[in-house]
Design a protein around this motif. Structure first.
Motif, PDB file in Angstrom:
ATOM      1  N   THR A   5      32.845 -11.308   2.832  1.00  0.00           N
ATOM      2  CA  THR A   5      32.887 -10.607   4.109  1.00  0.00           C
ATOM      3  C   THR A   5      33.242  -9.161   3.896  1.00  0.00           C
ATOM      4  O   THR A   5      33.710  -8.751   2.836  1.00  0.00           O
ATOM      5  CB  THR A   5      33.945 -11.229   5.039  1.00  0.00           C
ATOM      6  OG1 THR A   5      35.235 -11.007   4.472  1.00  0.00           O
ATOM      7  CG2 THR A   5      33.710 -12.720   5.224  1.00  0.00           C
ATOM      8  N   THR A  58      37.025 -16.830  18.670  1.00  0.00           N
ATOM      9  CA  THR A  58      36.156 -15.822  18.057  1.00  0.00           C
ATOM     10  C   THR A  58      35.024 -15.441  19.009  1.00  0.00           C
ATOM     11  O   THR A  58      34.561 -14.300  18.994  1.00  0.00           O
ATOM     12  CB  THR A  58      35.574 -16.335  16.730  1.00  0.00           C
ATOM     13  OG1 THR A  58      34.938 -17.609  16.941  1.00  0.00           O
ATOM     14  CG2 THR A  58      36.669 -16.486  15.685  1.00  0.00           C
ATOM     15  N   PHE A  73      31.852 -12.618  12.025  1.00  0.00           N
ATOM     16  CA  PHE A  73      32.161 -13.336  10.788  1.00  0.00           C
ATOM     17  C   PHE A  73      31.688 -12.575   9.551  1.00  0.00           C
ATOM     18  O   PHE A  73      32.151 -12.844   8.441  1.00  0.00           O
ATOM     19  CB  PHE A  73      31.551 -14.733  10.824  1.00  0.00           C
ATOM     20  CG  PHE A  73      32.285 -15.676  11.743  1.00  0.00           C
ATOM     21  CD1 PHE A  73      33.638 -15.923  11.566  1.00  0.00           C
ATOM     22  CD2 PHE A  73      31.630 -16.302  12.787  1.00  0.00           C
ATOM     23  CE1 PHE A  73      34.332 -16.781  12.413  1.00  0.00           C
ATOM     24  CE2 PHE A  73      32.305 -17.165  13.640  1.00  0.00           C
ATOM     25  CZ  PHE A  73      33.661 -17.404  13.451  1.00  0.00           C
ATOM     26  N   SER A  78      37.149 -15.341   9.254  1.00  0.00           N
ATOM     27  CA  SER A  78      37.712 -16.381  10.112  1.00  0.00           C
ATOM     28  C   SER A  78      38.651 -15.741  11.127  1.00  0.00           C
ATOM     29  O   SER A  78      38.978 -14.546  11.037  1.00  0.00           O
ATOM     30  CB  SER A  78      38.498 -17.397   9.269  1.00  0.00           C
ATOM     31  OG  SER A  78      39.639 -16.773   8.691  1.00  0.00           O
ATOM     32  N   LYS A  79      39.094 -16.550  12.074  1.00  0.00           N
ATOM     33  CA  LYS A  79      40.070 -16.056  13.049  1.00  0.00           C
ATOM     34  C   LYS A  79      41.377 -15.693  12.357  1.00  0.00           C
ATOM     35  O   LYS A  79      42.047 -14.722  12.733  1.00  0.00           O
ATOM     36  CB  LYS A  79      40.305 -17.105  14.141  1.00  0.00           C
ATOM     37  CG  LYS A  79      41.155 -16.583  15.303  1.00  0.00           C
ATOM     38  CD  LYS A  79      41.146 -17.528  16.491  1.00  0.00           C
ATOM     39  CE  LYS A  79      42.001 -18.747  16.255  1.00  0.00           C
ATOM     40  NZ  LYS A  79      42.230 -19.525  17.508  1.00  0.00           N
ATOM     41  N   ASP A  81      41.631 -14.467   9.345  1.00  0.00           N
ATOM     42  CA  ASP A  81      41.410 -13.150   8.739  1.00  0.00           C
ATOM     43  C   ASP A  81      41.632 -12.039   9.762  1.00  0.00           C
ATOM     44  O   ASP A  81      42.175 -10.974   9.440  1.00  0.00           O
ATOM     45  CB  ASP A  81      39.993 -13.046   8.179  1.00  0.00           C
ATOM     46  CG  ASP A  81      39.818 -13.813   6.880  1.00  0.00           C
ATOM     47  OD1 ASP A  81      40.843 -14.134   6.246  1.00  0.00           O
ATOM     48  OD2 ASP A  81      38.664 -14.088   6.510  1.00  0.00           O
TER      49      ASP A  81
END
Length: 236
Positions: A5, A58, A73, A78-79, A81
């Protein structure tokens, strides 16, 4: 399978590594990507503070940021993160003073009052996301590590301040780490209580909180009484 990411790429680069290729990250990331990244993070901060970590989604964050979930994403895996990035940003905005000199002039009461006032302003400004971070730290080790590192550095800075004032003859010997702990828990606790307690507590002024905490420490540890002429002339 490892998901790559934008956030993990930034972390990798910040630790001295290179991302997917040998091109510097600043060249790979477009201004559009940077804008989307910032909007997603701002949206996450709003959603987290309004709905809490578990209540935020999200999808809701993406809608608030004006992007789709695929884009979200791509920037944050992720949430969790997103929460980690939000807490990290809040901590970065709370500057740990590297130069103690501005707080060493005058009396212990004057220097300590200025430091505590500055710290309380920063804690209050970031209180929503910090409260969320502390509540999630029990179940999220990565969040706990971020907060622990910051608090450890801040405690060290306060201890160095007391040691410097001791060298100047302004404060008695004492357990400075415990004093630092008292200051930090008092200020973080006060900021949290303002959000969650009746209006009478929420209306306590910064000046009143600072004054009470400073007076308690000065009365117990100042080498001279605050109103003593010796106290003032000794430190000039």
């Amino acid at each position: 399978m490892q998901v790559h990411t934008y956030a993990s790429e930034s972390l990798h680069a910040s630790r001295g590594g290179i991302g997917l290729d040998d091109t510097p990250q600043s060249s790979r990331v477009s201004s559009t990507d940077q804008d989307a990244h910032a909007r997603i993070l701002r949206a996450a901060l709003t959603e987290f503070t309004q709905r809490g970590y578990k209540g935020a989604s999200t999808r809701g964050i993406a809608e608030r940021a004006g992007v789709n979930e695929v884009t979200l994403f791509r920037h944050f895996g992720s949430k969790l993160d997103l929460l980690r990035a939000a807490v990290e940003q809040a901590l970065m905005q709370m500057k740990i003073p590297q130069d103690l000199e501005p707080y060493l002039h005058g009396t212990l009461e004057q220097g300590l009052s200025q430091f505590i006032s500055d710290y309380l302003l920063q804690v209050t400004a970031q209180s929503d996301i910090l409260m969320l971070g502390f509540s999630e730290a029990f179940s999220q080790p990565e969040i706990s590590d971020l907060l622990r590192e910051f608090m450890w550095k801040m405690r060290g800075m306060i201890v160095r301040y007391f040691e410097a004032m001791r060298e100047r003859g302004a404060i008695k010997e004492g357990d400075y780490p415990i004093l630092a702990h008292i200051i930090m828990t008092s200020l973080h606790g006060a900021a949290s209580m303002r959000k969650r307690t009746p209006i009478e507590m929420a209306q306590l002024s910064d000046e009143r909180l600072t004054g009470c905490l400073v007076k308690t420490i000065v009365d117990a540890y100042a080498r001279y009484a605050p109103d003593s002429p010796i106290h003032d002339t000794q430190l000039t």
